[in-house]
Design a protein around this motif. Structure first.
Motif, PDB file in Angstrom:
ATOM      1  N   GLY A 133       0.855  -1.330  -0.077  1.00 13.35           N
ATOM      2  CA  GLY A 133      -0.144   0.023   0.007  1.00 13.35           C
ATOM      3  C   GLY A 133       0.702   1.137  -0.072  1.00 13.35           C
ATOM      4  O   GLY A 133       0.541   2.148  -0.732  1.00 13.35           O
ATOM      5  N   LEU A 134       1.886   1.165   0.879  1.00 16.54           N
ATOM      6  CA  LEU A 134       2.924   2.283   0.891  1.00 16.54           C
ATOM      7  C   LEU A 134       3.502   2.472  -0.632  1.00 16.54           C
ATOM      8  O   LEU A 134       3.604   3.726  -1.134  1.00 16.54           O
ATOM      9  CB  LEU A 134       4.112   2.119   1.760  1.00 16.54           C
ATOM     10  N   GLU A 138       3.332   5.842  -3.534  1.00 12.77           N
ATOM     11  CA  GLU A 138       4.395   6.314  -4.132  1.00 12.77           C
ATOM     12  C   GLU A 138       3.974   6.284  -5.746  1.00 12.77           C
ATOM     13  O   GLU A 138       4.423   7.450  -6.417  1.00 12.77           O
ATOM     14  CB  GLU A 138       5.582   5.339  -3.915  1.00 12.77           C
ATOM     15  N   MET A 139       3.569   5.380  -6.132  1.00  8.52           N
ATOM     16  CA  MET A 139       2.989   5.006  -7.552  1.00  8.52           C
ATOM     17  C   MET A 139       2.311   6.432  -7.896  1.00  8.52           C
ATOM     18  O   MET A 139       2.153   7.146  -9.068  1.00  8.52           O
ATOM     19  CB  MET A 139       2.415   3.978  -7.977  1.00  8.52           C
ATOM     20  N   GLU A 140       0.899   6.709  -7.153  1.00  3.41           N
ATOM     21  CA  GLU A 140       0.031   7.784  -7.403  1.00  3.41           C
ATOM     22  C   GLU A 140       0.847   8.882  -7.309  1.00  3.41           C
ATOM     23  O   GLU A 140       0.729   9.884  -8.307  1.00  3.41           O
ATOM     24  CB  GLU A 140      -0.783   7.595  -6.200  1.00  3.41           C
ATOM     25  N   SER A 152      -4.507   6.043  -5.364  1.00  2.93           N
ATOM     26  CA  SER A 152      -3.944   4.895  -4.723  1.00  2.93           C
ATOM     27  C   SER A 152      -4.960   4.429  -3.644  1.00  2.93           C
ATOM     28  O   SER A 152      -5.732   5.369  -2.952  1.00  2.93           O
ATOM     29  CB  SER A 152      -2.537   4.987  -3.967  1.00  2.93           C
ATOM     30  N   MET A 153      -4.851   3.204  -3.072  1.00  2.00           N
ATOM     31  CA  MET A 153      -5.824   2.716  -1.948  1.00  2.00           C
ATOM     32  C   MET A 153      -4.980   1.581  -1.118  1.00  2.00           C
ATOM     33  O   MET A 153      -4.717   0.912  -1.740  1.00  2.00           O
ATOM     34  CB  MET A 153      -7.125   2.114  -2.467  1.00  2.00           C
ATOM     35  N   VAL A 230      16.529  -8.385   5.409  1.00  2.71           N
ATOM     36  CA  VAL A 230      17.011  -7.046   5.654  1.00  2.71           C
ATOM     37  C   VAL A 230      16.556  -5.989   4.508  1.00  2.71           C
ATOM     38  O   VAL A 230      16.966  -5.005   4.525  1.00  2.71           O
ATOM     39  CB  VAL A 230      18.653  -7.090   5.625  1.00  2.71           C
ATOM     40  N   ILE A 231      15.711  -6.565   3.621  1.00  2.00           N
ATOM     41  CA  ILE A 231      15.416  -5.786   2.504  1.00  2.00           C
ATOM     42  C   ILE A 231      13.884  -5.199   2.567  1.00  2.00           C
ATOM     43  O   ILE A 231      13.230  -6.372   2.617  1.00  2.00           O
ATOM     44  CB  ILE A 231      15.789  -6.445   1.001  1.00  2.00           C
ATOM     45  N   SER A 232      13.792  -4.102   2.297  1.00  2.00           N
ATOM     46  CA  SER A 232      12.202  -3.669   2.352  1.00  2.00           C
ATOM     47  C   SER A 232      11.401  -4.358   1.039  1.00  2.00           C
ATOM     48  O   SER A 232      11.823  -4.436   0.166  1.00  2.00           O
ATOM     49  CB  SER A 232      12.148  -2.246   2.137  1.00  2.00           C
ATOM     50  N   PRO A 233      10.346  -5.080   1.482  1.00  2.00           N
ATOM     51  CA  PRO A 233       9.552  -5.677   0.342  1.00  2.00           C
ATOM     52  C   PRO A 233       8.853  -4.514  -0.762  1.00  2.00           C
ATOM     53  O   PRO A 233       8.452  -4.954  -1.579  1.00  2.00           O
ATOM     54  CB  PRO A 233       8.293  -6.282   1.427  1.00  2.00           C
ATOM     55  N   GLN A 234       9.199  -3.400  -0.385  1.00  2.00           N
ATOM     56  CA  GLN A 234       8.631  -2.108  -1.299  1.00  2.00           C
ATOM     57  C   GLN A 234       9.868  -2.134  -2.617  1.00  2.00           C
ATOM     58  O   GLN A 234       9.236  -1.774  -3.413  1.00  2.00           O
ATOM     59  CB  GLN A 234       8.702  -0.854  -0.588  1.00  2.00           C
ATOM     60  N   PHE A 235      10.983  -2.322  -2.004  1.00  2.00           N
ATOM     61  CA  PHE A 235      11.939  -2.340  -3.337  1.00  2.00           C
ATOM     62  C   PHE A 235      11.645  -2.851  -4.567  1.00  2.00           C
ATOM     63  O   PHE A 235      11.651  -1.977  -5.651  1.00  2.00           O
ATOM     64  CB  PHE A 235      13.450  -2.881  -2.688  1.00  2.00           C
TER      65      PHE A 235
END
Length: 275
Positions: A133-134, A138-140, A152-153, A230-235
């Motif tokens: 969602g975060l 960012e995409m929005e 975005s939702m 150790v890596i953000s799943p957002q990456f």
């Protein structure tokens, strides 16, 4: 910087579709770091499986047979010469591995198709929960600054209610690394029924997605990385967003850069620092 061709991301994205025997084969190829005799006879003997199982495994990965699979697997086989030591090296090496995985998974023609959908859509919606969602937010922010009507939702009830207002002029992005986020798949199914275009960003390649997704964009998985925690799943999502953004801007670069600069000027009039 050199990016290496590898079939490993393809194996990982299909992992949930494998039988128990096929998963043992997948684990061998995912974690193997030594060059050896990869002939069907040698690998079957090492893993105590049949050569027919190797063939079925290769076909589930999208190859014509085991010979084609192993050619791709061994063509650019690289032995890692240095071990991961130190926290900084661990993080940087893991990011590099994710970049390599993205390089192997991304389909530029698919990216171009999705960007054409975005150009034609009256409204674009992107949804995800938690870290996804975060990334959706960012995409929005990225695309609204170049003139895309995008929302975005990241809240379950809001995602579900939005399904009521979709139509054939809408484009819906669903973001779910696991592919199991119920609210996201619900919205994609509702959108599909209302003739909207649907795109799923996920690390899991599941056959059922084809019934309600126009495009399934595969992202690299963190699960099979030794230090993936150790890596953000957002990456991986943000990286794919950048690829979409670059392609979309290139379709009409001049006008989109004008819009981007105009938003910067509008923000500058507030007196707040630009970011």
């Amino acid at each position: 910087m050199e990016y290496l061709k590898s079939v490993i991301p393809v194996i990982e994205s299909n992992y949930d579709n494998f039988t128990t025997v096929e998963r043992s084969i997948a684990d061998f190829f995912i974690y193997n770091r030594e060059e050896m005799d990869f002939s069907a006879k040698a690998v079957a003997g090492k893993l105590f499986v049949s050569e027919a199982s190797l063939s079925r495994f290769a076909k589930k990965c999208g190859f014509k047979g085991y010979r084609e699979f192993i050619y791709q697997y061994g063509e650019n086989f690289v032995v890692k010469q240095e071990s991961m030591t130190g926290n900084t090296r661990t993080v940087l090496n893991t990011y590099q591995e994710l970049l390599n995985k993205t390089y192997n998974l991304v389909d530029e023609k698919q990216v171009e198709r999705i960007c054409r959908y975005m150009s034609k859509a009256a409204r674009v919606f992107v949804c995800g929960m938690g870290s996804s969602g975060l990334a959706a937010r960012e995409m929005e922010l990225r695309f609204m600054r170049i003139g895309v009507d995008i929302t975005s939702m990241d809240y379950g009830d809001m995602i579900r209610m939005r399904g009521v207002f979709l139509n054939e002029s809408s484009l819906v992005f669903g973001v779910s690394i696991s592919g199991d986020t119920e609210d996201v798949t619900f919205l994609l199914q509702e959108a599909h029924e209302k003739k909207a275009r649907t795109v799923l960003l996920t690390a899991k390649n599941k056959p059922e997605f084809d019934s309600f997704c126009d495009e399934v964009m595969l992202l690299p998985s963190l699960i099979h990385l030794n230090h993936g925690n150790v890596i953000s799943p957002q990456f991986p999502i943000l990286l794919m967003t950048d690829i979409f953004y670059s392609c979309y801007v290139s379709q009409d670069k001049y006008s989109k850069e004008i819009l981007h600069d105009s938003t910067l000027r509008a923000l500058g009039k507030t007196g707040r620092p630009l970011v």
